[in-house]
Write a protein that holds these residues in place. Structure first.
Motif, PDB file in Angstrom:
ATOM      1  N   LEU A 122      10.267   7.328  13.173  1.00 14.64           N
ATOM      2  CA  LEU A 122       9.554   6.050  13.130  1.00 14.64           C
ATOM      3  C   LEU A 122       8.208   6.174  12.419  1.00 14.64           C
ATOM      4  O   LEU A 122       7.794   5.252  11.713  1.00 14.64           O
ATOM      5  N   VAL A 123       7.561   7.320  12.572  1.00 19.96           N
ATOM      6  CA  VAL A 123       6.304   7.553  11.851  1.00 19.96           C
ATOM      7  C   VAL A 123       6.559   7.510  10.345  1.00 19.96           C
ATOM      8  O   VAL A 123       5.819   6.872   9.589  1.00 19.96           O
ATOM      9  N   PHE A 124       7.631   8.158   9.893  1.00 22.91           N
ATOM     10  CA  PHE A 124       7.933   8.168   8.465  1.00 22.91           C
ATOM     11  C   PHE A 124       8.448   6.815   7.975  1.00 22.91           C
ATOM     12  O   PHE A 124       8.199   6.430   6.835  1.00 22.91           O
ATOM     13  N   VAL A 125       9.157   6.098   8.821  1.00 23.56           N
ATOM     14  CA  VAL A 125       9.583   4.738   8.459  1.00 23.56           C
ATOM     15  C   VAL A 125       8.351   3.859   8.241  1.00 23.56           C
ATOM     16  O   VAL A 125       8.239   3.154   7.232  1.00 23.56           O
ATOM     17  N   ALA A 126       7.424   3.922   9.171  1.00 25.15           N
ATOM     18  CA  ALA A 126       6.192   3.131   9.035  1.00 25.15           C
ATOM     19  C   ALA A 126       5.390   3.557   7.818  1.00 25.15           C
ATOM     20  O   ALA A 126       4.874   2.714   7.064  1.00 25.15           O
ATOM     21  N   ALA A 127       5.307   4.866   7.590  1.00 25.14           N
ATOM     22  CA  ALA A 127       4.571   5.366   6.423  1.00 25.14           C
ATOM     23  C   ALA A 127       5.218   4.887   5.133  1.00 25.14           C
ATOM     24  O   ALA A 127       4.524   4.489   4.190  1.00 25.14           O
ATOM     25  N   GLY A 128       6.528   4.909   5.078  1.00 28.56           N
ATOM     26  CA  GLY A 128       7.236   4.448   3.882  1.00 28.56           C
ATOM     27  C   GLY A 128       7.031   2.976   3.629  1.00 28.56           C
ATOM     28  O   GLY A 128       6.790   2.551   2.494  1.00 28.56           O
ATOM     29  N   MET A 129       7.119   2.181   4.673  1.00 23.73           N
ATOM     30  CA  MET A 129       6.924   0.737   4.524  1.00 23.73           C
ATOM     31  C   MET A 129       5.489   0.431   4.102  1.00 23.73           C
ATOM     32  O   MET A 129       5.252  -0.400   3.217  1.00 23.73           O
ATOM     33  N   LEU A 130       4.549   1.111   4.710  1.00 24.50           N
ATOM     34  CA  LEU A 130       3.142   0.894   4.382  1.00 24.50           C
ATOM     35  C   LEU A 130       2.837   1.365   2.958  1.00 24.50           C
ATOM     36  O   LEU A 130       2.182   0.645   2.192  1.00 24.50           O
ATOM     37  N   ALA A 131       3.318   2.535   2.596  1.00 21.49           N
ATOM     38  CA  ALA A 131       3.069   3.052   1.251  1.00 21.49           C
ATOM     39  C   ALA A 131       3.688   2.146   0.206  1.00 21.49           C
ATOM     40  O   ALA A 131       3.068   1.854  -0.826  1.00 21.49           O
ATOM     41  N   GLY A 132       4.900   1.676   0.455  1.00 21.39           N
ATOM     42  CA  GLY A 132       5.545   0.766  -0.488  1.00 21.39           C
ATOM     43  C   GLY A 132       4.754  -0.513  -0.676  1.00 21.39           C
ATOM     44  O   GLY A 132       4.536  -0.977  -1.801  1.00 21.39           O
ATOM     45  N   ALA A 133       4.276  -1.070   0.430  1.00 17.87           N
ATOM     46  CA  ALA A 133       3.504  -2.315   0.346  1.00 17.87           C
ATOM     47  C   ALA A 133       2.149  -2.095  -0.320  1.00 17.87           C
ATOM     48  O   ALA A 133       1.722  -2.888  -1.161  1.00 17.87           O
ATOM     49  N   VAL A 134       1.479  -1.015   0.032  1.00 21.74           N
ATOM     50  CA  VAL A 134       0.145  -0.756  -0.518  1.00 21.74           C
ATOM     51  C   VAL A 134       0.225  -0.438  -2.011  1.00 21.74           C
ATOM     52  O   VAL A 134      -0.536  -0.987  -2.810  1.00 21.74           O
ATOM     53  N   LEU A 135       1.145   0.453  -2.390  1.00 24.95           N
ATOM     54  CA  LEU A 135       1.261   0.819  -3.800  1.00 24.95           C
ATOM     55  C   LEU A 135       1.614  -0.390  -4.667  1.00 24.95           C
ATOM     56  O   LEU A 135       1.047  -0.584  -5.736  1.00 24.95           O
ATOM     57  N   THR A 136       2.541  -1.194  -4.184  1.00 21.70           N
ATOM     58  CA  THR A 136       2.954  -2.366  -4.941  1.00 21.70           C
ATOM     59  C   THR A 136       1.872  -3.435  -4.938  1.00 21.70           C
ATOM     60  O   THR A 136       1.480  -3.941  -5.988  1.00 21.70           O
ATOM     61  N   GLY A 137       1.385  -3.773  -3.777  1.00 23.05           N
ATOM     62  CA  GLY A 137       0.405  -4.855  -3.651  1.00 23.05           C
ATOM     63  C   GLY A 137      -0.888  -4.602  -4.400  1.00 23.05           C
ATOM     64  O   GLY A 137      -1.441  -5.503  -5.032  1.00 23.05           O
ATOM     65  N   ARG A 138      -1.353  -3.378  -4.356  1.00 23.72           N
ATOM     66  CA  ARG A 138      -2.622  -3.054  -5.016  1.00 23.72           C
ATOM     67  C   ARG A 138      -2.520  -3.251  -6.529  1.00 23.72           C
ATOM     68  O   ARG A 138      -3.385  -3.850  -7.149  1.00 23.72           O
ATOM     69  N   ARG A 139      -1.433  -2.742  -7.125  1.00 25.18           N
ATOM     70  CA  ARG A 139      -1.260  -2.880  -8.575  1.00 25.18           C
ATOM     71  C   ARG A 139      -1.075  -4.345  -8.978  1.00 25.18           C
ATOM     72  O   ARG A 139      -1.588  -4.768 -10.014  1.00 25.18           O
ATOM     73  N   LEU A 140      -0.359  -5.105  -8.164  1.00 22.62           N
ATOM     74  CA  LEU A 140      -0.144  -6.515  -8.497  1.00 22.62           C
ATOM     75  C   LEU A 140      -1.444  -7.301  -8.401  1.00 22.62           C
ATOM     76  O   LEU A 140      -1.700  -8.187  -9.222  1.00 22.62           O
ATOM     77  N   LYS A 141      -2.269  -6.969  -7.440  1.00 22.71           N
ATOM     78  CA  LYS A 141      -3.562  -7.653  -7.309  1.00 22.71           C
ATOM     79  C   LYS A 141      -4.504  -7.275  -8.444  1.00 22.71           C
ATOM     80  O   LYS A 141      -5.274  -8.108  -8.922  1.00 22.71           O
ATOM     81  N   GLU A 142      -4.461  -6.002  -8.860  1.00 21.22           N
ATOM     82  CA  GLU A 142      -5.312  -5.567  -9.973  1.00 21.22           C
ATOM     83  C   GLU A 142      -5.004  -6.362 -11.239  1.00 21.22           C
ATOM     84  O   GLU A 142      -5.902  -6.695 -11.995  1.00 21.22           O
ATOM     85  N   ARG A 143      -3.738  -6.651 -11.462  1.00 18.00           N
ATOM     86  CA  ARG A 143      -3.336  -7.381 -12.667  1.00 18.00           C
ATOM     87  C   ARG A 143      -3.276  -8.893 -12.442  1.00 18.00           C
ATOM     88  O   ARG A 143      -2.876  -9.627 -13.321  1.00 18.00           O
ATOM     89  N   ARG A 144      -3.638  -9.329 -11.256  1.00 15.75           N
ATOM     90  CA  ARG A 144      -3.648 -10.752 -10.898  1.00 15.75           C
ATOM     91  C   ARG A 144      -2.285 -11.420 -11.110  1.00 15.75           C
ATOM     92  O   ARG A 144      -2.198 -12.506 -11.674  1.00 15.75           O
ATOM     93  N   ILE A 145      -1.256 -10.740 -10.656  1.00 19.04           N
ATOM     94  CA  ILE A 145       0.093 -11.298 -10.727  1.00 19.04           C
ATOM     95  C   ILE A 145       0.337 -12.048  -9.421  1.00 19.04           C
ATOM     96  O   ILE A 145       0.333 -11.437  -8.347  1.00 19.04           O
ATOM     97  N   PRO A 146       0.550 -13.350  -9.487  1.00 19.99           N
ATOM     98  CA  PRO A 146       0.684 -14.143  -8.259  1.00 19.99           C
ATOM     99  C   PRO A 146       2.025 -13.922  -7.562  1.00 19.99           C
ATOM    100  O   PRO A 146       3.006 -13.487  -8.182  1.00 19.99           O
TER     101      PRO A 146
END
Length: 165
Positions: free
Chosen positions: A57-81
């Motif tokens: 469960l720790v790794f499941v949470a880490a994977g979900m969080l990493a996926g969201a953070v890595l994706t979300g951060r790059r999309l926000k940097e480029r202002r993709i809605p």
């Protein structure tokens, strides 16, 4: 003992389906992996089962969080809605039915590009933003996939400890 073997088989199938679901986003990826671990722990009712569930469960949470953070951060940097991503997802779902296997990815990329072109009115800027979004999604998928593989390995060690040692 038969219930434990059946639960082990079901858990293995759920981990495999969940890992596939990380790559093919139609299936619920890491959530399915976590459900498999929970089923296994509930049936085994021992320390090995619950430790594997907790570590997994720790790794499941880490994977979900990493996926969201890595994706979300790059999309926000480029202002993709978000609506451009939603258009891409909708086009991916349509593409999945029109072109089996690759249609999801082709449809997502085409929908995202079209949405960004309509928004920006500049093909180069739309293509650049779409490429960044696709790379960000790819990094998120890789992070989740890596964690799914780790969870599968943790579960395999748990199976060995439970049944063979």
């Amino acid at each position: 003992m038969e219930a434990q073997i059946a639960a082990t088989i079901v858990c293995g199938l759920l981990i495999a389906i969940g890992t596939l679901g990380v790559v093919v986003p139609v299936l619920p990826g890491l959530v399915t992996v976590a459900a498999g671990l929970l089923v296994w722990a509930l049936v085994l009712q021992n320390t090995v089962g619950w430790v594997v569930f907790a570590v997994g469960l720790v790794f499941v949470a880490a994977g979900m969080l990493a996926g969201a953070v890595l994706t979300g951060r790059r999309l926000k940097e480029r202002r993709i809605p978000n609506y451009s991503i939603l258009v891409g997802v909708a086009a991916g779902i349509v593409g999945m039915f029109l072109l089996p296997v690759v249609g999801l990815f082709v449809g997502f990329a085409a929908g995202l590009l079209l949405s960004e072109f309509v928004r920006r009115r500049d093909f180069r800027a739309a293509a650049s933003a779409s490429a960044v979004a696709l790379k960000a999604m790819g990094l998120g998928i890789l992070a989740e996939l890596g964690c799914a593989f780790v969870v599968g390995s943790v579960w395999t060690v748990g199976v060995i400890l439970h049944f063979f040692l």
